[in-house]
Design an enzyme around this catalytic site. Structure first.
Site, short mmCIF file in Angstrom:
data_model
loop_
_atom_site.label_atom_id
_atom_site.label_comp_id
_atom_site.label_asym_id
_atom_site.label_seq_id
_atom_site.Cartn_x
_atom_site.Cartn_y
_atom_site.Cartn_z
N SER A 170 3.37 -2.46 10.47
CA SER A 170 4.82 -2.45 10.72
C SER A 170 5.50 -3.77 10.38
O SER A 170 6.41 -4.21 11.08
CB SER A 170 5.11 -2.05 12.18
OG SER A 170 4.66 -0.72 12.41
N LYS A 202 0.09 4.26 -0.18
CA LYS A 202 -0.56 5.42 0.44
C LYS A 202 -0.43 6.65 -0.48
O LYS A 202 -0.51 6.51 -1.69
CB LYS A 202 0.03 5.67 1.83
CG LYS A 202 0.07 4.42 2.69
CD LYS A 202 0.28 4.71 4.14
CE LYS A 202 0.51 3.41 4.90
NZ LYS A 202 0.15 3.47 6.28
N HIS A 252 -9.57 0.72 4.75
CA HIS A 252 -8.31 0.91 5.46
C HIS A 252 -8.56 1.83 6.66
O HIS A 252 -9.35 2.77 6.57
CB HIS A 252 -7.27 1.53 4.51
CG HIS A 252 -5.89 1.50 5.09
ND1 HIS A 252 -5.47 2.41 6.04
CD2 HIS A 252 -4.83 0.67 4.87
CE1 HIS A 252 -4.21 2.13 6.38
NE2 HIS A 252 -3.80 1.08 5.68
N GLU A 296 -6.93 4.19 7.86
CA GLU A 296 -6.69 5.63 7.61
C GLU A 296 -7.91 6.27 6.93
O GLU A 296 -8.19 7.45 7.14
CB GLU A 296 -5.41 5.81 6.78
CG GLU A 296 -4.17 5.54 7.63
CD GLU A 296 -2.94 5.13 6.86
OE1 GLU A 296 -2.92 5.25 5.62
OE2 GLU A 296 -1.97 4.69 7.52
N ASN A 323 0.87 -1.19 0.00
CA ASN A 323 0.00 0.00 0.00
C ASN A 323 0.90 1.23 0.00
O ASN A 323 1.51 1.56 1.01
CB ASN A 323 -0.89 -0.04 1.26
CG ASN A 323 -1.67 1.25 1.45
OD1 ASN A 323 -1.83 2.04 0.53
ND2 ASN A 323 -2.17 1.46 2.67
N GLY A 340 2.17 1.94 10.81
CA GLY A 340 3.08 3.09 10.66
C GLY A 340 3.78 3.50 11.94
O GLY A 340 4.38 4.56 12.01
C1 PEP Z 1 -0.80 -0.10 5.95
O1 PEP Z 1 -0.73 1.00 5.43
O2 PEP Z 1 -1.76 -0.84 5.71
C2 PEP Z 1 0.28 -0.52 6.85
C3 PEP Z 1 0.19 -1.73 7.41
O3 PEP Z 1 1.29 0.36 7.07
P1 PEP Z 1 2.72 0.03 7.76
O4 PEP Z 1 3.25 -1.23 7.13
O5 PEP Z 1 3.56 1.23 7.46
O6 PEP Z 1 2.47 -0.16 9.21
#
Ligand code: PEP
Length: 274
Positions: A236, A33, A118, A120, A31, A196
């Site tokens: 993460s 973003k 998601h 976010e 992803n 994140g």
């Molecule tokens: C995500 O955006 O779905 C995500 C898991 O981000 P990250 O890997 O940066 O935690």
């Protein structure tokens, strides 16, 4: 709009292999973003093909760049095994919805997958379980494979509400969905506190939730259908913890944010998933 695009569009060449009852094909999704302009996205896609290419047959790898990058990135990916996904879509086929993108639009850009719900989007853009459900129906109608995101906040985890929150989100997203529509689906368990932050869930914690989701799916559909849905962990994931997650019985791959916008780290994670 209807599926005429799906029939005539080369995306059908990329349709993933069917996952069997006992053998789920690993799925690793990047992803991106709101990172990468079209030129940069094309460069990253090329770098990924070099880094990941040759692993065909072992796993499905999907990248989800920003909308404006979908078409140019698809031109780069079309002869590779890497698939394209979008990060969101609207539930209506067309209409006066300023700033929105329909399923048909992303399908014609070459997408096979679409991320729905998601955290976010839930957090910053008012996405709800009800809108996720409407988007899911629209994605199925047009032939896009959904990656539905669920996950609890830290507060909810501390209050002992993980099962209630996560299974509640899964149930609401899947309302009115029939078992026949399910093969090809993916559900991503993404604890909000792990996204994140650099603090991933432990693989044991994630497996525990994935196993709850799988059991729920068994009751909601049937054992065969539940065994076909790929459950991804997100939050993460990095090259040094990916293999630990992917080795678990009910973790069939990952949804990767930060580590997916560098070719080396995403390739290392994808390789851990095969
Ligand atoms: C995500 O955006 O779905 C995500 C898991 O981000 P990250 O890997 O940066 O935690």
């Amino acid at each position: 709009m209807n599926v005429w695009q799906a029939e005539s569009f080369p995306v059908s060449l990329h349709f993933p292999r069917k996952v069997g009852e006992s053998m789920r094909r690993p799925l690793i999704v990047g992803n991106w973003k709101m990172y990468k302009e079209p030129d940069e996205a094309v460069g990253l896609a090329r770098a990924l093909i070099s880094a990941i290419g040759g692993m065909e047959g072992e796993r499905d790898v999907v990248i989800c760049p920003p909308f404006v990058c979908l078409q140019p990135v698809f031109q780069v990916l079309r002869d590779s095994s890497i698939l394209l996904g979008a990060q969101n879509m609207h539930w209506e086929a067309e209409g006066a919805y300023t700033g929105e993108i329909s399923g048909a639009m992303i399908l014609t850009c070459g997408c096979t997958y679409v991320i729905l719900g998601h955290s976010e989007r839930r957090q910053h853009f008012g996405e709800t379980d009800a809108t996720v459900n409407r988007k899911l129906a629209a994605a199925l109608e047009i032939g896009l494979l959904p990656i539905i995101c669920v996950g609890e906040s830290l507060e909810q985890r501390r209050a002992g509400r993980v099962e209630e929150v996560v299974l509640g989100q899964v149930e609401a997203a899947l309302q009115s969905v029939a078992a026949k529509d399910v093969p090809g689906f993916a559900l991503a368990y993404e604890p909000i506190w792990a996204i994140g932050t650099g603090t991933a869930s432990s693989a044991d914690q994630a497996e525990e939730v994935h196993s709850l989701i799988r059991n729920f799916l068994r009751q909601r559909f049937d054992s065969k259908t539940a065994a076909q849905i790929r459950l991804l962990y997100g939050g993460s994931v990095k090259p040094d913890n990916a293999a630990d997650f992917f080795a678990r019985t009910n973790i069939d791959g990952g949804l990767i944010g930060g580590a997916s916008i560098q070719a080396e780290t995403f390739a290392a994670i994808a390789k851990a998933g095969g």
